[in-house]
Enzyme design. Structure first.
Site, PDB file in Angstrom:
ATOM      1  N   ASP A  72       0.811  -1.205   0.000  1.00  0.00           N
ATOM      2  CA  ASP A  72       0.000   0.000   0.000  1.00  0.00           C
ATOM      3  C   ASP A  72       0.854   1.268   0.000  1.00  0.00           C
ATOM      4  OD1 ASP A  72      -2.396  -1.295  -0.106  1.00  0.00           O
ATOM      5  OD2 ASP A  72      -2.906  -1.042   2.014  1.00  0.00           O
TER       6      ASP A  72
ATOM      7  N   LYS B 258      -3.841   2.983  -2.149  1.00  0.00           N
ATOM      8  CA  LYS B 258      -5.108   3.727  -2.141  1.00  0.00           C
ATOM      9  C   LYS B 258      -4.875   4.966  -1.299  1.00  0.00           C
ATOM     10  CE  LYS B 258      -7.241   0.204  -0.486  1.00  0.00           C
ATOM     11  NZ  LYS B 258      -8.295  -0.590   0.192  1.00  0.00           N
TER      12      LYS B 258
ATOM     13  N   MET C  88      -8.093   8.930   9.167  1.00  0.00           N
ATOM     14  CA  MET C  88      -8.605   9.292   7.840  1.00  0.00           C
ATOM     15  C   MET C  88      -9.640  10.410   7.922  1.00  0.00           C
ATOM     16  SD  MET C  88      -8.926   5.394   6.355  1.00  0.00           S
ATOM     17  CE  MET C  88      -9.803   4.841   7.815  1.00  0.00           C
TER      18      MET C  88
END
Length: 251
Positions: free
Chosen positions: A33, A55, A168
């Site tokens: 990632d 991502k 996030m």
């Protein structure tokens, strides 16, 4: 055929587990990632296939719906796939979805835990999520759900006396702080920690009422986590020291 989920830890490559390193050394394919430190790929065999499936908001993005079939494809073609994911794969890492998809296609699976940024990053900034006299528990919530909305748990967390860690959530910092303010938490300390555990780590400390302005002035942004609660005032921050000096110069 095998899939091994490996938690890479919060950023510092030295914080991966020994078991995680062993898995990397055995892998035929490593799918990694965006937040995985590039030094970790040095543990791979020279002949191992390394596949970036990052991502990340505002950059190249490989959708989860694409990643799951790729895991099956590489496992069938090469044998042992290591899925290297930042933090811990089972803490907002969608690791279980990948494990379940692989199992449905007849692939053996294993999960190797990693240090989650939810507690490791605050620790790197001197913030204990629980400590006597300040916090007896903590919540870990996502800033945005799959459909782009706030988690209902965010408002519940904001009504508690617990430390709240938001992952996030930087792109919705103002809205998140508004939720806490609506719950009577305007004076509650907040720490924003960018690039936690890495040499370039930066920390901004403020309160619910002013952290958005302080963060904008500092230039701190993603990747970062948000810590709300009395323990946030314990964070070690050069930016805070500079701010205090500036305040003294301009009473």
């Amino acid at each position: 055929m095998k899939l091994t989920l490996v938690g890479a830890g919060p950023g510092d490559p030295d914080l991966i587990t020994v078991k995680g390193i062993k898995a990397l050394r055995q892998a035929d394919v490593v799918m990694y990632d965006a937040l995985v430190h590039p030094d970790l790929l040095d543990y791979c065999r020279p002949d191992a296939l390394k596949v970036y499936v990052g991502k990340r908001r505002g950059a190249y993005s490989c959708m989860q719906e694409d990643i799951n079939p790729l895991i099956v494809h590489y496992a069938r073609q090469y044998g042992h796939v290591v899925r290297l994911k930042g933090g811990d794969s089972f803490v907002f890492g969608r690791g279980y979805e990948e494990i379940e998809y692989a199992r449905q296609h007849g692939i053996d699976t294993e999960a190797i835990p990693g240090l989650s940024s939810s507690y490791a990053v605050p620790a790197s900034a001197g913030v204990p999520l629980t400590t006597r006299g300040l916090s007896e528990s903590f919540w870990v919530v996502t800033g945005t759900t799959k459909d782009g909305q706030f988690s209902a748990d965010l408002r519940l967390a904001a009504q508690s006396t617990a430390t709240v860690v938001v992952l996030m959530g930087m792109h919705k910092l103002a809205q998140i702080m508004a939720v806490f303010a609506d719950c009577g938490q305007s004076d509650t300390p907040v720490a924003i920690i960018q690039n936690g555990t890495l040499p370039e780590q930066q920390v901004v400390i403020g309160r619910v009422s002013d952290i958005v302005q302080k963060t904008e002035e500092s230039g701190v942004g993603n990747p970062a986590i948000i810590v709300v609660g009395e323990v946030a005032k314990l964070a070690i921050s050069d930016l805070l020291a500079l701010s205090q000096t500036s305040d003294q110069d301009n009473p």
